[in-house]
Design a protein around this motif. Structure first.
Motif, PDB file in Angstrom:
ATOM      1  N   THR A  11      53.094  16.809  39.171  1.00 23.33           N
ATOM      2  CA  THR A  11      51.286  17.641  38.896  1.00 23.33           C
ATOM      3  C   THR A  11      50.945  16.675  37.707  1.00 23.33           C
ATOM      4  O   THR A  11      49.414  16.497  37.139  1.00 23.33           O
ATOM      5  N   LYS A  23      48.062  29.023  38.768  1.00 24.15           N
ATOM      6  CA  LYS A  23      47.947  27.448  38.536  1.00 24.15           C
ATOM      7  C   LYS A  23      48.539  26.650  39.439  1.00 24.15           C
ATOM      8  O   LYS A  23      48.187  25.511  39.854  1.00 24.15           O
ATOM      9  N   PHE A  79      47.517  27.047  42.842  1.00 18.61           N
ATOM     10  CA  PHE A  79      46.083  26.928  42.952  1.00 18.61           C
ATOM     11  C   PHE A  79      46.779  25.014  42.881  1.00 18.61           C
ATOM     12  O   PHE A  79      46.485  24.459  43.953  1.00 18.61           O
ATOM     13  N   TRP A  80      47.212  24.261  42.806  1.00 18.98           N
ATOM     14  CA  TRP A  80      47.856  23.068  42.694  1.00 18.98           C
ATOM     15  C   TRP A  80      48.423  23.147  44.091  1.00 18.98           C
ATOM     16  O   TRP A  80      48.511  21.826  44.602  1.00 18.98           O
ATOM     17  N   GLU A  81      49.480  23.936  44.778  1.00 19.13           N
ATOM     18  CA  GLU A  81      50.086  23.739  45.545  1.00 19.13           C
ATOM     19  C   GLU A  81      48.684  23.136  46.403  1.00 19.13           C
ATOM     20  O   GLU A  81      49.309  22.559  47.619  1.00 19.13           O
ATOM     21  N   PHE A  82      47.804  25.118  46.945  1.00 14.64           N
ATOM     22  CA  PHE A  82      47.575  24.769  48.165  1.00 14.64           C
ATOM     23  C   PHE A  82      46.190  23.649  47.240  1.00 14.64           C
ATOM     24  O   PHE A  82      45.895  23.032  49.567  1.00 14.64           O
ATOM     25  N   LYS A  83      46.110  22.914  46.559  1.00 14.65           N
ATOM     26  CA  LYS A  83      45.261  22.144  46.673  1.00 14.65           C
ATOM     27  C   LYS A  83      45.685  20.488  46.635  1.00 14.65           C
ATOM     28  O   LYS A  83      45.123  19.963  48.123  1.00 14.65           O
ATOM     29  N   TYR A  84      46.611  20.656  46.648  1.00 13.19           N
ATOM     30  CA  TYR A  84      47.116  19.391  46.537  1.00 13.19           C
ATOM     31  C   TYR A  84      48.826  18.900  46.434  1.00 13.19           C
ATOM     32  O   TYR A  84      49.056  17.709  47.292  1.00 13.19           O
ATOM     33  N   ARG A 107      50.529  20.069  49.805  1.00  8.79           N
ATOM     34  CA  ARG A 107      51.416  19.639  50.713  1.00  8.79           C
ATOM     35  C   ARG A 107      50.115  18.520  51.684  1.00  8.79           C
ATOM     36  O   ARG A 107      50.256  18.399  52.811  1.00  8.79           O
ATOM     37  N   THR A 108      49.467  18.113  51.311  1.00  8.37           N
ATOM     38  CA  THR A 108      48.632  16.922  52.201  1.00  8.37           C
ATOM     39  C   THR A 108      49.096  15.809  52.800  1.00  8.37           C
ATOM     40  O   THR A 108      48.201  14.675  53.409  1.00  8.37           O
TER      41      THR A 108
END
Length: 103
Positions: free
Chosen positions: A8, A55, A58-63, A65-66
């Motif tokens: 991150t 936190k 949020f980071w995992e869902f937002k960034y 697996r993209t």
């Protein structure tokens, strides 16, 4: 096992990711994980733990697996539309069976 993206750019958040990953990978069922998590966090501030958990989520869902596609998704992109429909139906049925067993 690397189930979470741990890069991150924030040292504290990366450490929270690593710790969460170790705890999650140790257990097969959510109830087991929750019991363990609750047992090790009794002395900690609940609001602080919740803040770090949110936190990480949020980071995992937002960034997280993209950039990564699951092998099954790649397979679905490469087969005919008929095979794709069959595979999607098969996967849905299997997941429903597994979900029913874990409830």
């Amino acid at each position: 096992m690397n189930i979470l993206t741990v890069d991150t750019g924030n040292k504290k958040l990366d450490e929270a990711y690593k710790r969460m990953q170790v705890h999650i990978c140790t257990y097969d069922k959510v109830d087991e994980f929750m019991n363990y998590f609750n047992s090790i966090t009794k002395d900690a501030k609940e609001d602080e733990l919740l803040k770090w958990l949110l936190k990480v989520l949020f980071w995992e869902f937002k960034y997280g697996r993209t950039n990564q596609k699951h092998d099954f998704d790649i397979l679905l992109e490469r087969v005919s539309s008929d095979d794709k429909a069959k595979l999607e139906k098969w996967l849905k049925e299997k997941l429903e069976k597994v979900s029913d067993k874990n409830v």
